[in-house]
Design an enzyme around this catalytic site. Structure first.
Site, short mmCIF file in Angstrom:
data_model
loop_
_atom_site.label_atom_id
_atom_site.label_comp_id
_atom_site.label_asym_id
_atom_site.label_seq_id
_atom_site.Cartn_x
_atom_site.Cartn_y
_atom_site.Cartn_z
N ARG A 1 27.92 13.50 16.73
CA ARG A 1 27.46 12.67 15.30
C ARG A 1 27.79 11.40 15.31
O ARG A 1 28.88 10.77 16.03
CB ARG A 1 27.63 13.84 13.90
CG ARG A 1 26.97 15.20 14.77
CD ARG A 1 27.30 16.47 13.52
NE ARG A 1 27.24 15.80 12.86
CZ ARG A 1 27.93 16.68 11.55
NH1 ARG A 1 29.15 18.13 12.09
NH2 ARG A 1 27.89 16.29 10.08
N LYS B 1 4.18 4.45 2.63
CA LYS B 1 3.67 4.82 3.85
C LYS B 1 4.26 3.54 4.89
O LYS B 1 4.75 4.48 6.55
CB LYS B 1 2.26 4.07 4.02
CG LYS B 1 1.07 3.75 5.69
CD LYS B 1 0.32 3.80 5.74
CE LYS B 1 -0.03 2.19 4.57
NZ LYS B 1 -1.30 1.58 5.50
N GLU C 1 -16.62 -8.52 8.47
CA GLU C 1 -16.37 -6.50 8.62
C GLU C 1 -17.52 -5.93 9.04
O GLU C 1 -18.45 -6.67 8.79
CB GLU C 1 -16.52 -6.08 6.51
CG GLU C 1 -14.66 -6.71 6.50
CD GLU C 1 -13.61 -6.92 6.93
OE1 GLU C 1 -13.52 -6.01 7.24
OE2 GLU C 1 -13.06 -7.68 6.84
N ASN D 1 38.37 20.83 9.20
CA ASN D 1 38.44 20.13 8.58
C ASN D 1 38.22 20.62 6.83
O ASN D 1 38.61 19.14 6.15
CB ASN D 1 37.88 19.10 9.67
CG ASN D 1 36.28 18.75 9.32
OD1 ASN D 1 36.00 19.87 9.62
ND2 ASN D 1 35.79 17.84 9.24
N TYR D 2 37.50 21.28 6.92
CA TYR D 2 36.48 20.85 5.82
C TYR D 2 37.02 22.15 4.83
O TYR D 2 36.74 23.16 4.52
CB TYR D 2 35.20 20.51 5.65
CG TYR D 2 34.80 20.95 4.16
CD1 TYR D 2 35.18 19.48 2.91
CD2 TYR D 2 33.35 21.22 3.89
CE1 TYR D 2 33.68 19.81 1.82
CE2 TYR D 2 32.43 22.04 2.74
CZ TYR D 2 32.31 20.05 1.96
OH TYR D 2 32.05 20.65 0.70
N ARG E 1 -2.91 8.23 3.07
CA ARG E 1 -3.67 9.39 3.80
C ARG E 1 -2.34 10.01 4.79
O ARG E 1 -2.84 10.97 5.14
CB ARG E 1 -4.50 8.03 4.73
CG ARG E 1 -6.03 8.73 4.70
CD ARG E 1 -6.80 6.86 5.26
NE ARG E 1 -6.41 8.00 6.95
CZ ARG E 1 -7.09 7.41 7.68
NH1 ARG E 1 -7.10 6.11 7.59
NH2 ARG E 1 -7.28 7.56 9.17
N ARG F 1 49.98 33.14 15.64
CA ARG F 1 48.74 34.40 16.17
C ARG F 1 49.32 36.03 14.58
O ARG F 1 50.82 35.92 14.83
CB ARG F 1 48.66 35.32 17.35
CG ARG F 1 48.62 34.26 18.32
CD ARG F 1 48.21 35.18 19.84
NE ARG F 1 48.20 33.62 21.06
CZ ARG F 1 48.89 34.30 22.31
NH1 ARG F 1 49.39 35.11 22.44
NH2 ARG F 1 47.93 33.43 23.26
N GLY G 1 0.66 -1.85 0.12
CA GLY G 1 0.14 -0.09 -0.03
C GLY G 1 0.86 1.53 -0.15
O GLY G 1 1.58 1.14 0.82
#
Length: 447
Positions: free
Chosen positions: A317, A24, A156, A370-371, A17, A424, A13
């Site tokens: 994560r 579903k 039914e 890191n990216y 709805r 720095r 199905g």
């Protein structure tokens, strides 16, 4: 349960709805698709064969239930028709065949085992799970023989007589068949009804007409919930969460405010874990013994070792590995990184694609860069290293054991063990520059 058990899961199905492009049964309860809940629960009974009936164009569903065999119900002509979509796989089976619904994720393995045992005990052709709701309106009724108590029909709701409508023993949909006679029984079902469909429920009358017996087994109503809408999905989630909280506490974890803690179906908590309010466990979390997880933390696809201290407001994560006695404090995010035994990342930091060595200390505001917009790079922080507050570690970079990084540094190269590094930009002072800037802007903007 002594004989072989096979399972057919009906998942064809779309569930209009739900108002979703997703099938579903792919909607999740406690972090796992409903169809996988059903398959995994049945699997606890050591099933010999699992078959999943799907509808056309459901590649996500087929991938989710892999490696189990799938069978397509091209035309949706009723539940009996759906089961017979797997007819070729049913031929030659012996013992028991459970028919389950992929949108009913709350049945327990204990309940399914009771159903199978009841079918075997009397060698019945069909066994059906039933329940007794306060209001049976809308449900099919289980009609039993007043003399011997056996199940003789499922009617039914819209087809019930007044007397039958007064019955509150209702059909859950879950059935167990004698495998050897199942195909014959299902093939004898016709579609002479208002919808012109082949109803699986008619299997009871067909079997009884052939001189075979059927039986009904009662189950708690909560287990029978079928999810057809978003609101029912929320009800299923609430019931599942309550089960998971109870299981966690029974197994030795303390939940300070159970109703505010949310688990995934596969969350594993060790003994004497304390979970403060408003903690969320995503899929794939394993927590060791004597761990403290403070309020408002979020954990997903990570491992936390014994005696670690997490939060408050920590985010672990996927790929985070927190060592024995390690500390991950407030507003710290760890992603795909190992924080080794006794290390501390106490506050306001991001550690991604990194190793933080044993007993290292990461100061507030430290981040691993890191990216670069295209690729991820690794940061290696040695054991006992001390990284001063507000430092940026530009990966790929290695900091040796025992090294100290001065606060506010931007580290772009290797730091030797036991070295002090301060990186720095030189200070530039321009006396009066701020006053001149304000005067210039006031004249330019007129205010």
């Amino acid at each position: 349960m002594s004989r072989e058990l096979s399972v057919v899961v009906l998942a064809a199905g779309m569930g209009t709805r739900m108002k979703s492009a997703l099938p579903k049964v792919m909607h999740k309860v406690a972090g796992k698709p409903m169809v996988n809940h059903v398959i995994d629960t049945a699997g606890k009974l050591n099933t010999a064969k699992t078959m999943v009936v799907v509808g056309p164009d459901m590649p996500q569903l087929i991938a989710s239930v892999s490696p189990y065999s799938t069978f397509e119900q091209t035309d949706r002509l009723g539940t009996a028709h759906a089961v017979l979509a797997a007819k070729d796989a049913l031929i030659g089976l012996t013992g028991n065949v459970l028919v389950l619904y992929a949108d009913s994720p709350l049945f327990t393995a204990e309940t399914l085992k009771r159903l199978v045992n009841a079918r075997e005990a009397g060698d019945h052709a069909v066994a059906v799970l039933g329940f007794c709701p306060d209001d049976p309106t809308g449900y099919g009724r289980l009609i039993t023989d007043p003399n011997h108590g056996g199940l003789i029909a499922i009617v039914e709701d819209k087809e019930c007589s007044d007397a039958q409508r007064a019955i509150n023993f209702c059909n859950s949909g879950v059935m167990c068949f004698r495998a050897e006679t199942m195909i014959e029984t299902l093939s004898a079902i016709d579609n002479q009804n208002a919808k012109g469909e082949y109803y699986l429920t008619d299997a009871v009358e067909v079997a009884c007409a052939a001189g075979q017996s059927c039986v009904a087994v009662e189950v708690d109503e909560d287990e029978t919930l079928g999810v057809n809408s978003r609101s029912q999905l929320a009800v299923a989630e609430a019931i599942m969460q309550e089960r998971l909280r109870e299981a966690a506490m029974e197994n030795g974890a303390t939940l300070i405010d159970p109703m505010s803690v949310f688990f995934s179906s596969d969350t594993k908590l060790g003994r004497d874990v304390i979970v403060e309010p408003h903690v969320v466990f995503g899929p794939g979390v394993t927590v060791g013994d004597d761990v403290m997880i403070k309020a408002f933390s979020h954990l997903e696809s990570c491992v936390v070792a014994n005696n670690a201290d997490i939060g408050p407001y920590a985010r672990l994560r996927p790929g985070a590995e927190i060592g024995v006695g390690a500390r991950v404090g407030n507003f710290v995010e760890i992603k795909k990184s190992v924080v080794e035994d006794g290390a501390k990342v106490n506050h306001l930091s991001y550690i991604g694609d990194a190793r933080v060595g044993a007993k290292a200390n990461i100061g507030a505001g430290t981040i691993t860069c890191n990216y670069d917009g295209y690729r991820k790079y690794h940061t290696d922080i040695g054991a006992g290293a001390f990284v001063g507050s507000n430092s940026a570690l530009v990966a790929p970079v290695k900091i040796g054991d025992g090294a100290i990084i001065g606060a506010g540094s931007t580290i772009t190269g290797t730091v030797e063990a036991d070295a002090l590094v301060i990186e720095r930009a030189p200070r530039i002072d321009k006396a009066g520059w701020a006053r001149l800037f304000r005067e210039k802007m006031k004249a330019l903007l007129g205010k």
